[in-house]
Design an enzyme around this catalytic site. Sequence first.
Site, mmCIF file in Angstrom:
data_model
loop_
_atom_site.group_PDB
_atom_site.id
_atom_site.type_symbol
_atom_site.label_atom_id
_atom_site.label_comp_id
_atom_site.label_asym_id
_atom_site.label_seq_id
_atom_site.Cartn_x
_atom_site.Cartn_y
_atom_site.Cartn_z
ATOM 1 N N HIS A 20 6.685 -43.109 23.976
ATOM 2 C CA HIS A 20 8.086 -43.048 23.791
ATOM 3 C C HIS A 20 8.272 -42.656 22.407
ATOM 4 C CE1 HIS A 20 12.456 -44.282 24.169
ATOM 5 N NE2 HIS A 20 12.229 -44.277 22.729
ATOM 6 N N GLU A 21 7.740 -43.447 21.105
ATOM 7 C CA GLU A 21 7.896 -43.212 19.833
ATOM 8 C C GLU A 21 7.041 -41.970 19.478
ATOM 9 O OE1 GLU A 21 10.100 -44.795 18.317
ATOM 10 O OE2 GLU A 21 10.257 -46.517 19.757
ATOM 11 N N HIS A 29 9.715 -39.098 19.805
ATOM 12 C CA HIS A 29 10.573 -38.996 18.831
ATOM 13 C C HIS A 29 9.704 -38.122 17.475
ATOM 14 C CE1 HIS A 29 13.734 -41.670 20.050
ATOM 15 N NE2 HIS A 29 13.130 -42.678 20.217
ATOM 16 N N HIS A 37 9.254 -34.677 18.095
ATOM 17 C CA HIS A 37 10.810 -34.015 18.254
ATOM 18 C C HIS A 37 11.167 -33.990 16.568
ATOM 19 C CE1 HIS A 37 15.434 -34.342 19.543
ATOM 20 N NE2 HIS A 37 14.872 -32.868 19.081
#
Length: 609
Positions: A401-402, A405, A408
């Site tokens: 998940h991180e 980020h 991105h």
Amino acid sequence: MGDRINTCKAVGGIKLKKREEIPVCDTWNLADILPSEEAWEDLFHETERSLSGYKKFEGHLAQSGEMLFSCLKFDEEVSLKIETLFVYGKQKSDEDTGNARYQGLSSKARALSYQAAGLSSYIIPEILTISEELLKEYREAVPELNRYNRTFEVILKKKAHTLPAAMEALLAGSMEATSGSSEIFNMFNNADVKFPEIKDENGNTVKISHGNYVALMEKQDREVRKSAFYGLYGVYKQFGNTLAATFSSNVKKSAFYATARNYPSARAHSLAENEVSEEVYDNLIKAVRDGLPYLHEYVALRKKALGVDTLHMYDLYVPMVSREERTISFEEAKNMVLEGLKPLGDHYLSLLKEGFDHRWIDVYENEGKRSGAYSWGVYGVHPYVLLNFNGTLDSVFTLAHEMGHALHSWFSDKNQTYVDAGYKIFVAEVASTCNEALLIRHLLEITEDKKERAYLLNHFMDSFRGTLYRQAMFAEFEDKAHRLAAQGEVLTSETLCQMYHQLNADYFGPEMVIDPEIDFEWSRIPHFYTPFYVYQYATGFSAAVAVSSRILAGDETAIKGYYKFLSGGSSMPPVELLKLCGVDMSTAEPVKDALLVFSGLLEEMKSLI
């Protein structure tokens, strides 16, 4: 701080280690931002001295395109310096929230940002005095101004909500004075709050912490879960009145700024900042409310699977199907993520490896370290990830998940200027949750064991429950709380607890016992101090389910569109950026489609247990 260990072994054990006991290779390398605290001080004083430069532009922006460009470029340079100071200071503070010196770095950078905001507050009002025709002439005469085309577009949208320069300066100057509620909560929740010790399933003494709470709630031993649940919420209950006052103060703050800027509500103000219509928020709540029967089915299935007469809130995190518990090492976790994200291509995987190998990540919990996980960074420097990795499957998904980020941010920074690189919160959860969806589907694909498949299905369903349903419930709570405050109601602990209790009853349905302790959950949610933030987890999750499905189907246009999305920063309104991936969040369809996926998982799970 003492010398750190230079060997690289997984950090384990019951007692939390001190920061200096963590292996260097398991910590992030903040020297990539600034080489030392002395360099931070030098940059701070340099930036502080430069702020006087704002004065020479004040009152002159309409004179020429050259003057306008010089001001915007100067403001951009100051902003990047302050971002560097604040991110470095805050991340040092997050390593050890009890360290007063690091708190000082963070506080000084924040104060400097408020000072700069006050001195630069004339910029937008002055730009709005320039007619669109004259602004067009300036942009033609000074091509460098086109760097700020998107800035101008956003400013013009806010024309009705921008005040005269003197009022803007006053508002900017008030920001530091009104930030107390979130700062108080942060210090309470990360530095001051102390949780009790409990006995684990082996009779060992374990001190509850933010970092191990979820792992304790996943234990098969029900008494351990119950003890952790009562232990944690018993502490928040003791401070219910204080935390209600802190929460209420933040609600009042958001209402004040909304009123000052001529918005009808704090919600309207917050959503407008992200160029998102309020209809998106209402569509989410309605679609999730319509999908509550699926969640009620899930609760009934969980009760049956666990074989309990009554299902309590402390029974929500333990897997419905047991398996031999094992600790996943961080090396294993990295390999699992790399395998799961192969559909995104070699370029994406090479960037993941770069992050894994070059200390982008602060891996393990230590005494005083900020709870939870996040990705952050400074433009022009690689992104960073804070974890509190504990060897569970959940922590593997947190890594995926991180890093979603982080990459991105990497793509946006590489493809956009500083002014357009920072993507809006509305799209922030898409890349991260897409990674999770790809990873879980990969794990489901490779398992041949029926029990393991059931375990993974349980995990995927819990992602829906925890992200789509739970965050939508949070969003509904926020909306109700802010509406009550706007009507003149006092947000006491009792009022907030009653409201939160009823929402839990509505969402989880008749098969769930709504334990009174859960009524205090609102008091421990950090994101409530960024009003109307949490709904974006639910919308982002819905969008990510849609995007990952298209990528796994081998849709080349979806993959190309996804890379364009990742590279888009804030160069387009967020709803338009998502359309590049084939997802239209201006409708309720992505949320409805995600709930149908949840329904399908539920049916398969019923056949396996």
